[in-house]
Design a protein around this motif. Structure first.
Motif, mmCIF file in Angstrom:
data_model
loop_
_atom_site.group_PDB
_atom_site.id
_atom_site.type_symbol
_atom_site.label_atom_id
_atom_site.label_comp_id
_atom_site.label_asym_id
_atom_site.label_seq_id
_atom_site.Cartn_x
_atom_site.Cartn_y
_atom_site.Cartn_z
ATOM 1 N N LEU A 145 0.812 -1.216 0.000
ATOM 2 C CA LEU A 145 0.000 0.000 0.000
ATOM 3 C C LEU A 145 0.847 1.268 0.000
ATOM 4 O O LEU A 145 0.331 2.360 -0.258
ATOM 5 C CB LEU A 145 -0.944 0.013 1.205
ATOM 6 C CG LEU A 145 -2.089 -1.001 1.193
ATOM 7 C CD1 LEU A 145 -2.969 -0.816 2.406
ATOM 8 C CD2 LEU A 145 -2.914 -0.896 -0.083
ATOM 9 N N ASP A 146 2.133 1.144 0.271
ATOM 10 C CA ASP A 146 3.004 2.316 0.185
ATOM 11 C C ASP A 146 3.193 2.774 -1.262
ATOM 12 O O ASP A 146 3.602 3.913 -1.511
ATOM 13 C CB ASP A 146 4.367 2.028 0.828
ATOM 14 C CG ASP A 146 4.299 2.070 2.348
ATOM 15 O OD1 ASP A 146 3.457 2.802 2.885
ATOM 16 O OD2 ASP A 146 5.097 1.363 2.997
ATOM 17 N N ASP A 147 2.904 1.900 -2.206
ATOM 18 C CA ASP A 147 2.947 2.266 -3.619
ATOM 19 C C ASP A 147 1.598 2.868 -4.006
ATOM 20 O O ASP A 147 0.570 2.185 -3.950
ATOM 21 C CB ASP A 147 3.229 1.024 -4.465
ATOM 22 C CG ASP A 147 3.106 1.311 -5.958
ATOM 23 O OD1 ASP A 147 3.480 2.432 -6.368
ATOM 24 O OD2 ASP A 147 2.633 0.432 -6.702
ATOM 25 N N PRO A 148 1.561 4.158 -4.400
ATOM 26 C CA PRO A 148 0.276 4.813 -4.691
ATOM 27 C C PRO A 148 -0.558 4.091 -5.742
ATOM 28 O O PRO A 148 -1.791 4.020 -5.622
ATOM 29 C CB PRO A 148 0.690 6.205 -5.172
ATOM 30 C CG PRO A 148 2.015 6.447 -4.524
ATOM 31 C CD PRO A 148 2.683 5.103 -4.489
ATOM 32 N N GLU A 149 0.078 3.555 -6.785
ATOM 33 C CA GLU A 149 -0.678 2.859 -7.832
ATOM 34 C C GLU A 149 -1.343 1.606 -7.287
ATOM 35 O O GLU A 149 -2.497 1.310 -7.612
ATOM 36 C CB GLU A 149 0.243 2.518 -9.004
ATOM 37 C CG GLU A 149 0.704 3.732 -9.793
ATOM 38 C CD GLU A 149 1.473 3.349 -11.042
ATOM 39 O OE1 GLU A 149 1.533 2.142 -11.359
ATOM 40 O OE2 GLU A 149 2.008 4.252 -11.704
ATOM 41 N N HIS A 150 -0.616 0.874 -6.457
ATOM 42 C CA HIS A 150 -1.209 -0.323 -5.854
ATOM 43 C C HIS A 150 -2.335 0.078 -4.895
ATOM 44 O O HIS A 150 -3.385 -0.579 -4.855
ATOM 45 C CB HIS A 150 -0.147 -1.124 -5.110
ATOM 46 C CG HIS A 150 -0.678 -2.371 -4.466
ATOM 47 N ND1 HIS A 150 -0.717 -3.587 -5.114
ATOM 48 C CD2 HIS A 150 -1.235 -2.578 -3.244
ATOM 49 C CE1 HIS A 150 -1.250 -4.496 -4.325
ATOM 50 N NE2 HIS A 150 -1.572 -3.910 -3.178
ATOM 51 N N ARG A 151 -2.107 1.162 -4.168
ATOM 52 C CA ARG A 151 -3.085 1.584 -3.168
ATOM 53 C C ARG A 151 -4.413 1.960 -3.819
ATOM 54 O O ARG A 151 -5.477 1.503 -3.400
ATOM 55 C CB ARG A 151 -2.521 2.756 -2.362
ATOM 56 C CG ARG A 151 -3.340 3.084 -1.124
ATOM 57 C CD ARG A 151 -2.511 3.867 -0.115
ATOM 58 N NE ARG A 151 -2.258 5.240 -0.480
ATOM 59 C CZ ARG A 151 -1.061 5.738 -0.783
ATOM 60 N NH1 ARG A 151 0.009 4.961 -0.783
ATOM 61 N NH2 ARG A 151 -0.925 7.023 -1.085
#
Length: 245
Positions: A209-215
């Motif tokens: 979730l630290d990756d904005p795209e994944h989040r």
């Protein structure tokens, strides 16, 4: 009118004592949900005159919020106010929520950091603001709720309405479930302006979730699943909402 203030915490030794000292100035009934803290937070909480639910291990922000919902229902509170423990939600805003509660024209009072320009403060991290804007757009287009801040955890809930909700999200995507179900059950929503504060722009969500795209992909998945689940209710009922003051 009995109001409970519930504060989810996870490794908040830096803030918890001061935050609780300030909250106690405005609230009589306080619950802390300790989500498996591994620092000094449990010891500091033991020194405070507050009720505590402690998870044996970290189970997620959504689980902590759900536990607060159950506690408020079990002990027959009229209203539940949730707020964070990192000094980004100011206890001095609690009287604003109390005033909005007294107006008795909403079931959910949702804090907004963007409703009133007079409350603008520290600029949020760009990815967080962009995701908040995008999710708020989804919520408003699909649910017609007219909100400006879809992810603010500073909220007040009419406890009698919580029985209608069937939330099972353990993580940070719980607002996506909540907004869909709030609309499906025609809960009246009103926003309360709060000050925009970001003490730690590098605060971690944890893991992918630290990756904005994944989040945002995760948020979209949860939101779409909830829309599908409540499609019939949403089609049959026009959700009631009150634009923020």
């Amino acid at each position: 009118m009995r109001t409970l203030v519930a504060i989810p915490v996870y490794n908040e030794e830096k803030y918890v004592t001061q935050v609780l000292r300030e909250v106690r100035k405005y609230a009589e009934h306080i619950l802390v949900v300790d989500d498996g803290s591994t620092d000094q937070t449990p010891m500091l909480l033991a020194q405070q005159k507050v009720d505590v639910i402690r998870h044996a291990e970290n189970r997620g922000y959504g689980r902590s919020i759900r536990d607060a919902f159950r506690y408020a229902q079990c002990y027959c509170y009229d209203w539940l106010i949730t707020m964070d423990c990192d000094e980004q939600h100011e206890p001095r805003s609690l009287p604003d929520f109390d005033k909005a509660i007294e107006a008795d024209d909403a079931d959910v009072l949702s804090g907004s950091r963007y409703l009133d320009p007079a409350y603008s403060g520290d600029p949020p991290p760009p990815d967080r603001r962009a995701i908040n804007l995008e999710v708020s757009k989804w919520v408003n287009e699909h649910l017609d709720l007219h909100i400006t801040d879809s992810f603010c955890g500073y909220k007040a809930y009419r406890v009698s309405k919580l029985k209608h909700l069937n939330l099972n999200e353990d993580g940070y995507a719980i607002p996506l479930q909540f907004w869909v179900q709030a609309a499906a059950h025609q809960l009246r929503v009103k926003e309360v302006p709060i000050r925009l504060i970001y003490n730690d722009p590098n605060r971690s969500f944890g893991g992918k979730l630290d990756d904005p795209e994944h989040r945002i992909a995760h948020y979209r998945e949860v939101f779409d699943a909830e829309l599908e689940k409540y499609a019939d209710k949403l089609a049959a009922k026009s959700p009631c909402s009150c634009p923020g003051r």
